[in-house]
Write an enzyme that holds these catalytic residues in place. Structure first.
Site, PDB file in Angstrom:
ATOM      1  N   HIS A 121      94.864 -33.362-159.799  1.00 37.63           N
ATOM      2  CA  HIS A 121      95.105 -33.834-158.427  1.00 37.63           C
ATOM      3  C   HIS A 121      96.254 -34.821-158.312  1.00 37.63           C
ATOM      4  CE1 HIS A 121      92.882 -37.330-159.841  1.00 37.63           C
ATOM      5  NE2 HIS A 121      93.397 -37.984-158.824  1.00 37.63           N
TER       6      HIS A 121
HETATM    7  C1  UD1 Z   1      93.091 -40.545-154.206  1.00 36.63           C
HETATM    8  C2  UD1 Z   1      93.624 -41.759-154.981  1.00 36.63           C
HETATM    9  C3  UD1 Z   1      93.606 -41.474-156.461  1.00 36.63           C
HETATM   10  C4  UD1 Z   1      92.224 -41.017-156.917  1.00 36.63           C
HETATM   11  C5  UD1 Z   1      91.825 -39.814-156.074  1.00 36.63           C
HETATM   12  C6  UD1 Z   1      90.463 -39.270-156.453  1.00 36.63           C
HETATM   13  C7  UD1 Z   1      95.348 -43.082-153.765  1.00 36.63           C
HETATM   14  C8  UD1 Z   1      96.768 -43.426-153.700  1.00 36.63           C
HETATM   15  N1  UD1 Z   1      95.009 -42.074-154.604  1.00 36.63           N
HETATM   16  O1  UD1 Z   1      94.004 -39.474-154.419  1.00 36.63           O
HETATM   17  O2  UD1 Z   1      93.934 -42.644-157.165  1.00 36.63           O
HETATM   18  O3  UD1 Z   1      92.281 -40.651-158.270  1.00 36.63           O
HETATM   19  O4  UD1 Z   1      91.801 -40.231-154.699  1.00 36.63           O
HETATM   20  O5  UD1 Z   1      90.234 -38.043-155.791  1.00 36.63           O
HETATM   21  O6  UD1 Z   1      94.550 -43.706-153.098  1.00 36.63           O
HETATM   22  N2  UD1 Z   1      91.879 -34.263-148.774  1.00 36.63           N
HETATM   23  C9  UD1 Z   1      90.961 -33.470-148.136  1.00 36.63           C
HETATM   24  N3  UD1 Z   1      89.684 -33.942-148.016  1.00 36.63           N
HETATM   25  C10 UD1 Z   1      89.277 -35.131-148.516  1.00 36.63           C
HETATM   26  C11 UD1 Z   1      90.225 -35.927-149.174  1.00 36.63           C
HETATM   27  C12 UD1 Z   1      91.515 -35.487-149.303  1.00 36.63           C
HETATM   28  O7  UD1 Z   1      91.257 -32.390-147.682  1.00 36.63           O
HETATM   29  O8  UD1 Z   1      88.089 -35.479-148.380  1.00 36.63           O
HETATM   30  C13 UD1 Z   1      93.263 -33.761-148.953  1.00 36.63           C
HETATM   31  C14 UD1 Z   1      94.198 -34.092-147.827  1.00 36.63           C
HETATM   32  O9  UD1 Z   1      95.072 -33.010-147.674  1.00 36.63           O
HETATM   33  C15 UD1 Z   1      94.962 -35.290-148.356  1.00 36.63           C
HETATM   34  C16 UD1 Z   1      95.030 -35.007-149.838  1.00 36.63           C
HETATM   35  O10 UD1 Z   1      93.812 -34.340-150.131  1.00 36.63           O
HETATM   36  O11 UD1 Z   1      96.211 -35.432-147.763  1.00 36.63           O
HETATM   37  C17 UD1 Z   1      95.144 -36.240-150.687  1.00 36.63           C
HETATM   38  O12 UD1 Z   1      94.084 -37.165-150.408  1.00 36.63           O
HETATM   39  P1  UD1 Z   1      94.299 -38.745-150.670  1.00 36.63           P
HETATM   40  O13 UD1 Z   1      93.042 -39.484-150.505  1.00 36.63           O
HETATM   41  O14 UD1 Z   1      95.467 -39.239-149.893  1.00 36.63           O
HETATM   42  O15 UD1 Z   1      94.712 -38.816-152.191  1.00 36.63           O
HETATM   43  P2  UD1 Z   1      94.021 -38.180-153.486  1.00 36.63           P
HETATM   44  O16 UD1 Z   1      94.981 -37.213-154.043  1.00 36.63           O
HETATM   45  O17 UD1 Z   1      92.610 -37.744-153.239  1.00 36.63           O
END
Ligand code: UD1
Length: 351
Positions: free
Chosen positions: A200
């Site tokens: 991820h």
């Molecule tokens: C975040 C953390 C990372 C952690 C990870 C665990 C930051 C900078 N990064 O990264 O350190 O290891 O969480 O998973 O805070 N999305 C969904 N549904 C959800 C959550 C996310 O569809 O419930 C998708 C969205 O398209 C979003 C993307 O995932 O834009 C990224 O989500 P985000 O929380 O911004 O970062 P992670 O990659 O999950």
């Protein structure tokens, strides 16, 4: 007050919430909403017996600045309402930084759980979040001696304390619960016949060529891999036209925590870029290939269980090597970190 928002923070919150309840401490839980899918959030609260959040900020996905900024704006009212003695923030996500900064600006004490981790790679958003949060905190709660050394080298020794790793607390408990359970749905193999993978990190998912190479390398391995696809991975693969089921890969939704633990216990190894999973695999003694150039959990590498694979073609070799492994080392503490954390907060400042 605990401020959480992303999947690994719910895992860390579970033993803390339990220790707070045992000590009869009033504990407010704030969920920023950073992770909102049922299998990225709700199932962790249910499976790990975490009380429902007292406040849910419902911020959701956005660019780093927008996401963090919206959390900051929402936290002011929450802090005014509850006036906590401490704000406890976890790990290194945008929810961590937002919780710490909003509290520090209102002169509320901040404690940082999992303080002192460093990758020394400032291109990772998490590295910036860690540094900022450690420096804002009044109390840095470190999981390992290596983390304590990092804090000391940044001049933070006086406010740092080694408590051990709370993820070890919860892992030990869940391992004992699932040890005799069958493999979870989504794994159509026998124990020992498959590997588990997660990806991820933006450095792996956001460059289409790199993502394609990693998926091809995993798909070409001799042992089948069950890839637990984080929503970020699915959306980036869709955009790039990368087929996540290439070759020897079976795709599955992200697992609930007990299912993940059972899956790793039965696996022939793990391929990941997750910090938490590297450590969980180590504690369950599953050999791991980490698709990154560096790790915050260097003990897993030094003890022979984890191999850094900067290039996708390094992954196969990580499993063919017969590195010397140390099976009995316990660099992450004794599984009682959470109660130590609560004692530190209750008895602060130390006499
Ligand atoms: C975040 C953390 C990372 C952690 C990870 C665990 C930051 C900078 N990064 O990264 O350190 O290891 O969480 O998973 O805070 N999305 C969904 N549904 C959800 C959550 C996310 O569809 O419930 C998708 C969205 O398209 C979003 C993307 O995932 O834009 C990224 O989500 P985000 O929380 O911004 O970062 P992670 O990659 O999950």
């Amino acid at each position: 007050m605990s401020v959480v928002g992303a999947r690994p923070q719910f895992v860390k919150l579970a033993p803390i919430a339990r220790a707070m309840a045992e000590r009869e401490v009033e504990h407010i839980i704030v969920h920023t909403g950073q992770h909102y899918d049922v299998n990225m959030s709700d199932v962790f609260f249910e499976d790990l017996g975490i009380p429902a959040p007292d406040e849910h900020l419902a911020i959701g996905s956005a660019s780093h600045g927008r996401q963090t900024g919206q959390m900051l704006a929402a936290m002011d009212g929450v802090l005014e309402k509850y006036q906590p003695d401490w704000v406890l923030v976890y790990g290194d996500t945008n929810s961590t930084t937002a919780g710490a900064l909003s509290a520090a600006k209102m002169h509320i004490r901040v404690a940082h759980l999992e303080a002192g981790l460093r990758s020394f790679n400032r291109e990772m958003p998490e590295e910036l979040n860690r540094i900022v949060t450690d420096h804002l905190a009044e109390l840095c709660l470190a999981p390992t001696q290596v983390a304590m050394d990092h804090l000391a080298s940044e001049g933070l020794a006086d406010k740092s304390v080694l408590v051990g790793d709370v993820m070890t607390d919860v892992l030990m408990r869940v391992r004992d619960q699932v040890i005799s359970k069958p493999l979870p749905a989504g794994i159509d193999f026998e124990d020992g016949q498959y590997r588990v993978a997660t990806l991820h990190r933006p450095s792996n998912t956001d460059d289409p060529e790199r993502l394609r190479e990693i998926i091809e390398a995993i798909g070409a391995l001799d042992v089948p891999t069950v890839l637990l696809a984080h929503p970020r991975l699915r959306s980036k693969a869709d955009d790039a036209g990368v087929d996540l089921e290439a070759g020897n890969i079976t795709l599955a939704e992200p697992f609930a925590y007990p299912d993940l633990v059972r899956a790793v216990m039965g696996s022939a190894g793990v391929i990941t870029d997750s910090g938490g999973l590297q450590k969980e695999a180590f504690l369950l003694r599953a050999r791991t290939a980490t698709v990154r150039t560096e790790t915050e959990w260097i003990e897993t590498v030094n003890l022979g269980w984890n191999t850094l694979c900067p290039q996708p073609q390094d992954i196969a070799a990580a499993f063919s090597e017969t590195a010397e492994t140390d099976t009995y080392a316990k660099p992450y503490g004794d599984g009682n970190a959470a109660s130590r954390v609560v004692e530190k907060l209750v008895h602060f400042p130390p006499a």
